[in-house]
Design a protein around this motif. Structure first.
Motif, PDB file in Angstrom:
ATOM      1  N   ILE A 210      -7.833  99.791  63.377  1.00 19.19           N
ATOM      2  CA  ILE A 210      -7.804  98.549  62.840  1.00 19.19           C
ATOM      3  C   ILE A 210      -8.498  97.399  63.934  1.00 19.19           C
ATOM      4  O   ILE A 210      -9.177  96.401  63.167  1.00 19.19           O
ATOM      5  CB  ILE A 210      -6.547  97.920  62.221  1.00 19.19           C
ATOM      6  CG1 ILE A 210      -6.682  97.248  61.077  1.00 19.19           C
ATOM      7  CG2 ILE A 210      -5.594  97.546  63.442  1.00 19.19           C
ATOM      8  CD1 ILE A 210      -5.234  96.918  60.619  1.00 19.19           C
ATOM      9  N   THR A 211      -8.354  97.608  65.144  1.00 17.80           N
ATOM     10  CA  THR A 211      -8.868  96.594  65.912  1.00 17.80           C
ATOM     11  C   THR A 211     -10.334  96.911  66.146  1.00 17.80           C
ATOM     12  O   THR A 211     -10.999  95.717  66.199  1.00 17.80           O
ATOM     13  CB  THR A 211      -8.296  96.830  67.176  1.00 17.80           C
ATOM     14  OG1 THR A 211      -6.765  97.074  67.145  1.00 17.80           O
ATOM     15  CG2 THR A 211      -8.512  95.646  68.152  1.00 17.80           C
ATOM     16  N   GLY A 214     -12.077  97.681  62.030  1.00 15.92           N
ATOM     17  CA  GLY A 214     -11.608  97.010  60.898  1.00 15.92           C
ATOM     18  C   GLY A 214     -11.107  97.823  59.721  1.00 15.92           C
ATOM     19  O   GLY A 214     -10.672  98.890  59.931  1.00 15.92           O
ATOM     20  N   ASN A 215     -10.838  97.158  58.659  1.00 10.00           N
ATOM     21  CA  ASN A 215     -10.369  97.787  57.648  1.00 10.00           C
ATOM     22  C   ASN A 215     -11.126  97.635  56.403  1.00 10.00           C
ATOM     23  O   ASN A 215     -11.071  96.340  55.568  1.00 10.00           O
ATOM     24  CB  ASN A 215      -8.937  97.043  57.405  1.00 10.00           C
ATOM     25  CG  ASN A 215      -8.099  97.538  56.197  1.00 10.00           C
ATOM     26  OD1 ASN A 215      -8.118  98.786  55.843  1.00 10.00           O
ATOM     27  ND2 ASN A 215      -7.561  96.561  55.492  1.00 10.00           N
ATOM     28  N   LEU A 216     -11.778  98.547  55.912  1.00 12.04           N
ATOM     29  CA  LEU A 216     -12.722  98.343  54.732  1.00 12.04           C
ATOM     30  C   LEU A 216     -12.500  99.722  53.848  1.00 12.04           C
ATOM     31  O   LEU A 216     -12.748 100.691  54.448  1.00 12.04           O
ATOM     32  CB  LEU A 216     -14.159  98.178  54.977  1.00 12.04           C
ATOM     33  CG  LEU A 216     -14.942  97.893  53.827  1.00 12.04           C
ATOM     34  CD1 LEU A 216     -14.452  96.415  53.141  1.00 12.04           C
ATOM     35  CD2 LEU A 216     -16.445  97.783  54.060  1.00 12.04           C
ATOM     36  N   ARG A 219     -14.690 103.050  53.877  1.00 18.03           N
ATOM     37  CA  ARG A 219     -15.588 102.949  55.121  1.00 18.03           C
ATOM     38  C   ARG A 219     -14.773 103.355  56.283  1.00 18.03           C
ATOM     39  O   ARG A 219     -14.920 104.370  57.014  1.00 18.03           O
ATOM     40  CB  ARG A 219     -16.488 101.848  55.312  1.00 18.03           C
ATOM     41  CG  ARG A 219     -17.673 102.212  55.941  1.00 18.03           C
ATOM     42  CD  ARG A 219     -18.628 101.162  56.458  1.00 18.03           C
ATOM     43  NE  ARG A 219     -19.197 100.428  55.385  1.00 18.03           N
ATOM     44  CZ  ARG A 219     -19.922  99.105  55.283  1.00 18.03           C
ATOM     45  NH1 ARG A 219     -20.137  98.561  56.496  1.00 18.03           N
ATOM     46  NH2 ARG A 219     -20.175  98.389  54.183  1.00 18.03           N
ATOM     47  N   LEU A 225      -3.949 102.794  57.692  1.00 19.92           N
ATOM     48  CA  LEU A 225      -4.485 101.661  57.413  1.00 19.92           C
ATOM     49  C   LEU A 225      -4.216 101.236  55.977  1.00 19.92           C
ATOM     50  O   LEU A 225      -3.740 100.061  55.425  1.00 19.92           O
ATOM     51  CB  LEU A 225      -5.743 101.429  57.483  1.00 19.92           C
ATOM     52  CG  LEU A 225      -6.043 100.868  59.059  1.00 19.92           C
ATOM     53  CD1 LEU A 225      -5.860 101.765  59.881  1.00 19.92           C
ATOM     54  CD2 LEU A 225      -7.736 100.737  58.940  1.00 19.92           C
ATOM     55  N   PHE A 228      -0.691 100.571  55.559  1.00 17.95           N
ATOM     56  CA  PHE A 228       0.047  99.198  55.983  1.00 17.95           C
ATOM     57  C   PHE A 228      -0.452  98.140  55.220  1.00 17.95           C
ATOM     58  O   PHE A 228       0.210  97.038  54.893  1.00 17.95           O
ATOM     59  CB  PHE A 228      -0.818  98.983  57.250  1.00 17.95           C
ATOM     60  CG  PHE A 228      -0.232  97.766  58.109  1.00 17.95           C
ATOM     61  CD1 PHE A 228       1.042  97.504  58.620  1.00 17.95           C
ATOM     62  CD2 PHE A 228      -1.214  96.737  58.315  1.00 17.95           C
ATOM     63  CE1 PHE A 228       1.426  96.549  59.097  1.00 17.95           C
ATOM     64  CE2 PHE A 228      -0.719  95.605  58.922  1.00 17.95           C
ATOM     65  CZ  PHE A 228       0.491  95.641  59.414  1.00 17.95           C
ATOM     66  N   GLU A 229      -1.808  98.030  54.580  1.00 24.19           N
ATOM     67  CA  GLU A 229      -2.183  97.024  53.712  1.00 24.19           C
ATOM     68  C   GLU A 229      -1.443  96.959  52.347  1.00 24.19           C
ATOM     69  O   GLU A 229      -1.011  95.858  51.885  1.00 24.19           O
ATOM     70  CB  GLU A 229      -3.710  97.381  53.312  1.00 24.19           C
ATOM     71  CG  GLU A 229      -4.146  95.712  52.519  1.00 24.19           C
ATOM     72  CD  GLU A 229      -5.751  96.213  52.240  1.00 24.19           C
ATOM     73  OE1 GLU A 229      -6.592  96.456  52.886  1.00 24.19           O
ATOM     74  OE2 GLU A 229      -6.005  95.501  50.886  1.00 24.19           O
ATOM     75  N   LEU A 231       1.636  98.005  51.885  1.00 26.36           N
ATOM     76  CA  LEU A 231       2.998  97.806  52.156  1.00 26.36           C
ATOM     77  C   LEU A 231       3.352  96.206  52.181  1.00 26.36           C
ATOM     78  O   LEU A 231       4.310  95.865  51.456  1.00 26.36           O
ATOM     79  CB  LEU A 231       3.448  98.348  53.546  1.00 26.36           C
ATOM     80  CG  LEU A 231       4.867  98.175  53.840  1.00 26.36           C
ATOM     81  CD1 LEU A 231       5.468  98.832  52.864  1.00 26.36           C
ATOM     82  CD2 LEU A 231       5.191  98.679  55.187  1.00 26.36           C
ATOM     83  N   GLN A 232       2.175  95.609  52.358  1.00 20.97           N
ATOM     84  CA  GLN A 232       2.281  94.148  52.444  1.00 20.97           C
ATOM     85  C   GLN A 232       2.748  93.399  51.162  1.00 20.97           C
ATOM     86  O   GLN A 232       3.306  92.738  50.764  1.00 20.97           O
ATOM     87  CB  GLN A 232       0.984  93.323  52.958  1.00 20.97           C
ATOM     88  CG  GLN A 232       0.450  93.721  54.243  1.00 20.97           C
ATOM     89  CD  GLN A 232       1.425  93.521  55.289  1.00 20.97           C
ATOM     90  OE1 GLN A 232       2.153  92.674  55.257  1.00 20.97           O
ATOM     91  NE2 GLN A 232       1.087  93.843  56.359  1.00 20.97           N
ATOM     92  N   SER A 233       2.349  93.966  49.913  1.00 24.44           N
ATOM     93  CA  SER A 233       2.344  93.583  48.504  1.00 24.44           C
ATOM     94  C   SER A 233       2.987  94.657  47.655  1.00 24.44           C
ATOM     95  O   SER A 233       3.450  94.274  46.510  1.00 24.44           O
ATOM     96  CB  SER A 233       1.125  92.862  48.275  1.00 24.44           C
ATOM     97  OG  SER A 233       0.016  93.722  48.175  1.00 24.44           O
ATOM     98  N   PRO A 235       5.342  97.969  48.179  1.00 23.68           N
ATOM     99  CA  PRO A 235       6.033  98.834  48.977  1.00 23.68           C
ATOM    100  C   PRO A 235       6.069 100.277  48.143  1.00 23.68           C
ATOM    101  O   PRO A 235       5.760 101.298  49.076  1.00 23.68           O
ATOM    102  CB  PRO A 235       7.404  98.348  48.944  1.00 23.68           C
ATOM    103  CG  PRO A 235       7.329  96.942  48.687  1.00 23.68           C
ATOM    104  CD  PRO A 235       5.998  96.925  47.815  1.00 23.68           C
TER     105      PRO A 235
END
Lengths: 263, 259
Positions: A210-211, A214-216, A219, A225, A228-229, A231-233, A235
């Motif tokens: 991710i560092t 990135g996160n696309l 790709r 990843l 994680f993304e 989970l933010q909105s 679960p």
């Protein structure tokens, strides 16, 4: 005759701690995940986001495993078969990513291969960019998994009988011929094991990816990843994706079980 | 004891000791802790506000948890023991009211707006938000569920370049600070952030380009005392503090007063 007392005492303590450890570190997290799986929503695995993440993950892990073995074998060979001043320093250096926090690895990769990195700026002027590309994600995953390959192959090399190589050499075989026809065939199980280990480590890679990459979606967004993304909105969606990862990882372990899990 | 055993014992003792002191330090000061969840864009301002609140309330520790508002909201819904939630969007406080522990109070405390951020040397020669749709621009946005990600896409839509800009996106970051970081490092050509994100730490490496008001998005920050807090008084006091003395700090970091 009665056995000495403290001998029968010790195992109880060991058993208790072992049971506790298994309960806390294995059973509870797995059970928690499985209990939360929205089975009715399991169809979401077919959604484009999940599919894309699965495909990227498989591509990145396989690419990283391949790269790790291709560069890891020569490094391991140098460490196992040659002697030179500073060998132990070199070993410490190449194993560093194993203990380095992956996000630090990501920053290090950026400073090296980023657009303004010490190598990356030349790559950029040659039209090659690694950050934000699948190749970058492969590099990040290979960065963290190569040390495992080196460890596995080096110990493999040390335990194979180098007299076979010596014998071949005394009969006039070139060093290259020896490696190709003796060392590698003898080492096949360890090479395979190393590749699988690297693959599994790459599958779980998060911080460096991710560092650096990135996160696309489609790709560089690998399954971790995406978990994680999501989970933010959402679960529930994250749990479904986590189960996919769990099944993949478990699959690897089961595939490996005959090779080195049963001793 | 053999030397090796001594070392092992010492290491174990060290771990135990550090564990004990951490716990001890927390319980010592009267045990009053306030857990504040705040949107990532509030990081610098709330660090200062939190420290000032601690200075004025002896024995109180303000624990700050920064992240994307959607992620913080999810954490609260999953049972994280937050006392106060400061969000970059109404949506994620609504979520807590509708599906979680609810809120005891809720007030708007700041406003913000968006700006285009580019590396200081602006390699892609971006001069306005419409340039973000130009071919070959490496654009970094926050993920669509993150408030600033949603706002960014709204602004791009108003500017009529949403589609080409989406095609330029090379990474969807987890929060606004992730966008700042990728631009600051020069890996991305541009991003969209809040005007308040040009903090002293990153200012030398980046430049902000204004987004005209008719294309911009009015961002309002609500702050709420979480429904199931057991530090109700302290939480309300913190909210009052943000609404009074905290305002000067927020102004200093570029936030606008609530309407």
């Amino acid at each position: 005759m009665t056995p000495p007392r403290n001998r029968s005492d010790a195992p109880v303590a060991i058993l208790v701690v072992a049971a506790l450890g298994i309960a806390v570190l294995v059973v509870a997290p797995l059970a928690g995940l499985l209990a939360r799986v929205p089975w009715s929503g399991i169809g979401r695995l077919a959604e484009p986001e999940a599919r894309a993440a699965l495909i990227v993950s498989l591509e990145v892990s396989s690419g990283a495993a391949l790269l790790a073995v291709v560069v890891g074998f020569p490094i391991a060979w140098v460490l196992a078969r040659t002697t030179f001043v500073g060998r132990s320093v070199l070993r410490a250096l190449v194993l560093l990513p194993l203990v380095l926090p992956p996000v630090v690895g990501g920053v290090a990769l950026l400073t090296a291969f980023g657009r303004r990195g010490i190598v990356g700026r030349f790559l950029a002027s040659a039209g090659i960019t690694l950050p934000f590309t699948t190749a970058g994600a492969v590099l990040a995953a290979a960065f963290v998994s190569t040390p495992l390959v080196i460890l596995a192959i080096e110990s493999g090399l040390r335990s194979t009988d180098s007299r076979l190589e010596d014998a071949a050499a005394t009969m006039g075989a070139s060093r290259r011929y020896v490696i190709r026809r003796i060392t590698i065939p003898l080492l096949r199980p360890q090479l395979l094991a190393a590749a699988v280990l690297a693959w599994a480590r790459a599958l779980g890679e998060f911080g460096a990816t991710i560092t650096f990459a990135g996160n696309l979606r489609g790709r560089t967004q690998t399954l971790p990843l995406a978990v994680f993304e999501t989970l933010q909105s959402d679960p529930d969606g994250a749990v479904v994706l986590s189960v996919v990862l769990m099944i993949l990882s478990l699959g690897v372990l089961i595939a490996l079980r005959d090779r080195f899990l049963s001793r | 004891m053999s030397p090796r055993r001594t070392t092992t014992t010492a290491v174990l003792a060290g771990f135990l000791l550090s564990a004990c002191t951490t716990v001890g330090a927390r319980e010592q000061e009267g045990g009053r802790e306030l857990l504040v969840f705040a949107a990532a864009s509030l990081t610098e301002a709330f660090r200062e506000i939190g420290a000032e609140f601690e200075r004025q309330n002896k024995g109180v520790t303000v624990l700050l948890n920064f992240g994307p508002s959607d992620g913080l909201s999810t954490q609260i819904l999953e049972g994280a023991p937050a006392d106060v939630f400061a969000s970059a969007s109404d949506r994620w406080v609504d979520e807590i009211e509708a599906n979680g522990p609810g809120v005891q109070s809720r007030t708007d405390f700041a406003r913000n707006s968006l700006a285009v951020i580019v590396p200081a040397d602006n390699p892609a020669r971006i001069s306005s938000i419409t340039d973000l749709g130009a071919r070959g621009v490496k654009l970094v946005l926050a993920a669509p569920e993150v408030p600033v990600g949603e706002y960014s896409r709204r602004a791009l839509g108003k500017a009529g370049v949403l589609e080409p800009a989406e095609a330029n996106v090379v990474s969807n970051e987890q929060d606004v600070k992730g966008v700042v970081q990728k631009v600051m490092l020069g890996e991305a050509d541009a991003g969209i952030v809040y005007v308040t994100d040009e903090t002293p730490g990153v200012a030398p490496a980046v430049a902000l380009i204004d987004i005209p008001e008719h294309l911009n998005v009015a961002v309002t920050y609500p702050i709420a005392v979480v429904g199931d807090t057991d530090e109700s008084d302290l939480a309300s006091r913190f909210v009052d503090f943000v609404l009074s003395e905290g305002q000067a700090v927020l102004r200093r970091f570029g936030f606008l007063p609530p309407i």
